[in-house]
Design an enzyme around this catalytic site. Sequence first.
Site, PDB file in Angstrom:
ATOM      1  N   LYS A  86       0.859  -1.192   0.000  1.00 39.39           N
ATOM      2  CA  LYS A  86       0.000   0.000   0.000  1.00 39.39           C
ATOM      3  C   LYS A  86       0.888   1.232   0.000  1.00 39.39           C
ATOM      4  O   LYS A  86       2.055   1.168   0.414  1.00 39.39           O
ATOM      5  CB  LYS A  86      -0.894   0.026   1.241  1.00 39.39           C
ATOM      6  CG  LYS A  86      -2.182   0.804   1.045  1.00 39.39           C
ATOM      7  CD  LYS A  86      -3.190   0.058   0.181  1.00 39.39           C
ATOM      8  CE  LYS A  86      -4.502   0.833   0.064  1.00 39.39           C
ATOM      9  NZ  LYS A  86      -5.523   0.089  -0.696  1.00 39.39           N
ATOM     10  N   ASP A 132      -6.748   4.551  -4.955  1.00 38.42           N
ATOM     11  CA  ASP A 132      -7.470   4.413  -3.691  1.00 38.42           C
ATOM     12  C   ASP A 132      -8.141   5.769  -3.462  1.00 38.42           C
ATOM     13  O   ASP A 132      -8.340   6.522  -4.419  1.00 38.42           O
ATOM     14  CB  ASP A 132      -6.505   4.028  -2.555  1.00 38.42           C
ATOM     15  CG  ASP A 132      -7.220   3.562  -1.298  1.00 38.42           C
ATOM     16  OD1 ASP A 132      -7.411   4.383  -0.391  1.00 38.42           O
ATOM     17  OD2 ASP A 132      -7.592   2.371  -1.216  1.00 38.42           O
TER      18      ASP A 132
END
Length: 446
Positions: free
Chosen positions: A126, A166
């Site tokens: 991430k 995201d």
Amino acid sequence: MEPQLEDAYADVLRRNPGEPEFHQAVAEVFDSLGPVVKKHPELMEYGIMQRLCEPERQIIFRVPWVDDNGQVQINRGFRVQYNSALGPYKGGLRFHPSVNIGIIKFLGFEQIFKNSLTGMPIGGGKGGSDFDPHGKSDAEVMRFCQSFMTELASHIGQYTDVPAGDIGVGAREIGYMFGQYRRITNAYESGVLTGKALLWGGSRARTEATGYGAVIFAESMLKTRGESFDGAKVTVSGSGNVAIYAMQKAQMLGATVQACSDSSGYVYDPNGIDVELIKQVKEVERGRISDYAERRGNGARVVTDGSIWDLPTDVALPCATQNELNGRDAHTLIRNGVKAVSEGANMPSTPDAVAAFRDAKVLFGPGKAANAGGVATSALEMQQNASRDSWTFDYTVQRLTEIMENIHETCLESADKYGRGGDYVFGANVAGFSRVATAMLNQGII
């Protein structure tokens, strides 16, 4: 939590102070793994728990850029390459003022198990920045993205680490970053980023995938009790990409979506949310939920106090951000007869909310299972890039549906195996963990 796992968790707290979201994510997984550790003591002997909680690589970097007034701005960039036992690191980039290393680690840790559940050959990672794209011009966003990618480029690649979007990172941001990566590398490496535009390597249905997937998972849960979305009242938090397409899919299955939200409050629309209008307001105009209510009329109203979860609903789809649905909200939903909760966001329910749903036997799909549709379709995009191919929308949705239904069955089977029938949280944690742990054992202590 088992004593051996308590020791490992205490070590996580000691080594990672001041990162509550990360601590919460680890505790939630560890709480499920006691029976697995008892059955497989070699997991502790080979340090699997400790290695899982320590990212393989953490990258923090400065991102300087110049705004439209000629002023130099400085943001901080992150990429946590968490676990590559199953494949190259895979996970989104989040641009939001709340981003810090603890948030990125929590998201990356969750991503390991989510990616594992898809059955696709992808590891967990991430990244992101505390940059806020809201209110910035396209030129400012471009300059930031180019600066961000200038540093990130040396750490990613289609066989190493494949970022995606995201919160705060959509097709615009992916485009600017891909352009800068291509400029730096002098190579057209389509598979280095997912969430691309269709014209240059993107996948059909990727935009819809996370929201669709959360609804498909919820529909699979409902079927186990002879229920469906047809005629159901649905409440969706958020009004970004995931929320919009969760609303769209729920309506396609016959539901009435009565509410959605943003940071200013929520809109209640008793006649059902007009998804096309929400898309225009939020995705095109980048407006507020109040703009929707004003133009919608027809009984739609904005509520700026209280909680969206105060509304009686059959199915709740939290699709905004972490820890948005707390214990009080959960008990309110339960009193009002909620049948199913499917997490479209990452860890949107607090631990006391999750406990309340499980105790009340509400069907509860945890994020690492229910919102895996986005990363699953990203992996499908990688397949298409590798073969220089492009699939139809219907075929991609068919593949997505198969993957989400398989995740649902995997969760149920894992829960049944350990005598925890119907516990999707336990099943998701155990199934996701088991695949990664086995790969780590097979590959040695690295």
